[in-house]
Scaffold this active site. Structure first.
Site, short mmCIF file in Angstrom:
data_model
loop_
_atom_site.label_atom_id
_atom_site.label_comp_id
_atom_site.label_asym_id
_atom_site.label_seq_id
_atom_site.Cartn_x
_atom_site.Cartn_y
_atom_site.Cartn_z
N HIS A 1 23.75 -28.16 20.49
CA HIS A 1 24.86 -28.69 21.30
C HIS A 1 24.78 -30.23 21.35
O HIS A 1 25.79 -30.92 21.21
CB HIS A 1 24.79 -28.19 22.75
CG HIS A 1 25.00 -26.71 22.93
ND1 HIS A 1 24.14 -25.92 23.67
CD2 HIS A 1 25.98 -25.88 22.48
CE1 HIS A 1 24.60 -24.67 23.68
NE2 HIS A 1 25.70 -24.61 22.96
N LYS B 1 29.75 -13.44 32.98
CA LYS B 1 28.60 -13.41 32.06
C LYS B 1 27.25 -13.41 32.77
O LYS B 1 26.23 -13.28 32.11
CB LYS B 1 28.67 -14.62 31.13
CG LYS B 1 29.26 -14.35 29.76
CD LYS B 1 29.02 -15.55 28.85
CE LYS B 1 29.46 -15.33 27.43
NZ LYS B 1 29.27 -16.55 26.62
N ARG C 1 28.86 -22.53 13.80
CA ARG C 1 27.56 -22.37 13.13
C ARG C 1 27.68 -21.64 11.81
O ARG C 1 27.31 -22.14 10.78
CB ARG C 1 26.59 -21.61 14.04
CG ARG C 1 25.98 -22.47 15.11
CD ARG C 1 25.23 -21.64 16.09
NE ARG C 1 26.09 -20.59 16.62
CZ ARG C 1 25.82 -19.84 17.65
NH1 ARG C 1 24.67 -19.97 18.27
NH2 ARG C 1 26.66 -18.92 18.07
N SER D 1 21.65 -20.50 22.72
CA SER D 1 21.09 -20.56 24.08
C SER D 1 20.35 -19.27 24.40
O SER D 1 19.29 -19.29 25.04
CB SER D 1 22.20 -20.78 25.10
OG SER D 1 22.84 -22.00 24.89
O1 PNS Z 1 29.67 -21.42 24.98
P1 PNS Z 1 30.69 -20.32 24.94
O2 PNS Z 1 30.30 -19.20 25.87
O3 PNS Z 1 30.98 -19.85 23.54
O4 PNS Z 1 32.06 -20.98 25.52
C1 PNS Z 1 33.23 -20.21 25.63
C2 PNS Z 1 34.32 -20.97 26.41
C3 PNS Z 1 33.78 -21.51 27.71
C4 PNS Z 1 34.82 -22.14 25.58
C5 PNS Z 1 35.49 -19.98 26.65
O5 PNS Z 1 34.98 -18.75 27.12
C6 PNS Z 1 36.50 -20.48 27.67
O6 PNS Z 1 37.17 -21.46 27.46
N1 PNS Z 1 36.60 -19.77 28.82
C7 PNS Z 1 37.50 -20.10 29.89
C8 PNS Z 1 38.65 -19.07 30.01
C9 PNS Z 1 39.67 -19.34 28.93
O7 PNS Z 1 40.40 -20.32 28.97
N2 PNS Z 1 39.71 -18.47 27.88
C10 PNS Z 1 40.55 -18.66 26.72
C11 PNS Z 1 41.83 -17.89 26.79
S1 PNS Z 1 41.58 -16.14 26.96
#
Ligand code: PNS
Length: 160
Positions: free
Chosen positions: A17, A41, A90, A128
């Site tokens: 990151h 989560k 990735r 992570s």
């Molecule tokens: O590090 P991650 O868990 O892959 O990040 C995922 C993240 C935070 C980018 C994504 O889950 C997110 O934006 N969640 C907020 C809710 C949202 O806007 N979802 C997208 C439309 S369903």
């Protein structure tokens, strides 16, 4: 001013990151790393802890801020007056989910664009969840998480 938001769970932030943040900070004037307050989560670290880990890790980057959000990312983008989302990619396995997420975000807000940064191959294996597992089983995470937070992560995950 060109602005972007790099959202994620960051549970915890890894050197992969940090590499994306450092490279993004060279391309944009203003970078906000946004930690998701994700109730579904059940993360290992609280939002306050995850945010503090990132702040310590990016202290050398003057154009990087750290925030947190809950709810929809596009709503947070509007609040921040930002239109560019940064995501790291990735391997092929990330692609389908990222493609879906980017498409949904654009559907929810047509002004938003997602830009993907290819993860440095040095970190293509890193996540992570692996960091948490290594620490919990007593392994070393040197080089896998930013140096300033190694001890805190180890203490926090091994003291339960
Ligand atoms: O590090 P991650 O868990 O892959 O990040 C995922 C993240 C935070 C980018 C994504 O889950 C997110 O934006 N969640 C907020 C809710 C949202 O806007 N979802 C997208 C439309 S369903």
């Amino acid at each position: 001013m060109n602005k972007c938001v790099y959202p994620g769970s960051f549970d915890p932030v890894t050197t992969g990151h940090l590499d994306i943040i450092e490279r993004t900070a060279k391309l944009f004037d203003d970078v906000t790393v946004a930690v998701l307050n994700n109730y579904t989560k059940s993360p290992a670290f609280s939002v306050a802890e995850r945010t503090a880990f990132i702040k310590k890790s990016v202290a050398h980057l003057k154009n990087v801020r750290v925030g947190s959000f809950d709810g929809l990312l596009v709503d947070y983008m509007k609040q921040q007056d930002a239109k560019i989302i940064i995501r790291g990619l990735r391997a092929l396995s990330d692609f389908e989910h990222e493609f879906q997420l980017a498409a949904m975000n654009t559907k929810l807000c047509s002004e938003v664009e997602t830009i993907f940064m290819m993860t440095n191959t040095k970190y293509s294996f890193l996540s992570s969840s692996m960091v948490r597992e290594i620490v919990q089983f007593g392994g070393s995470v040197e080089g896998l998480v930013p140096a300033p937070i190694i001890d805190e992560i180890r203490n926090r995950l091994t003291k339960q």
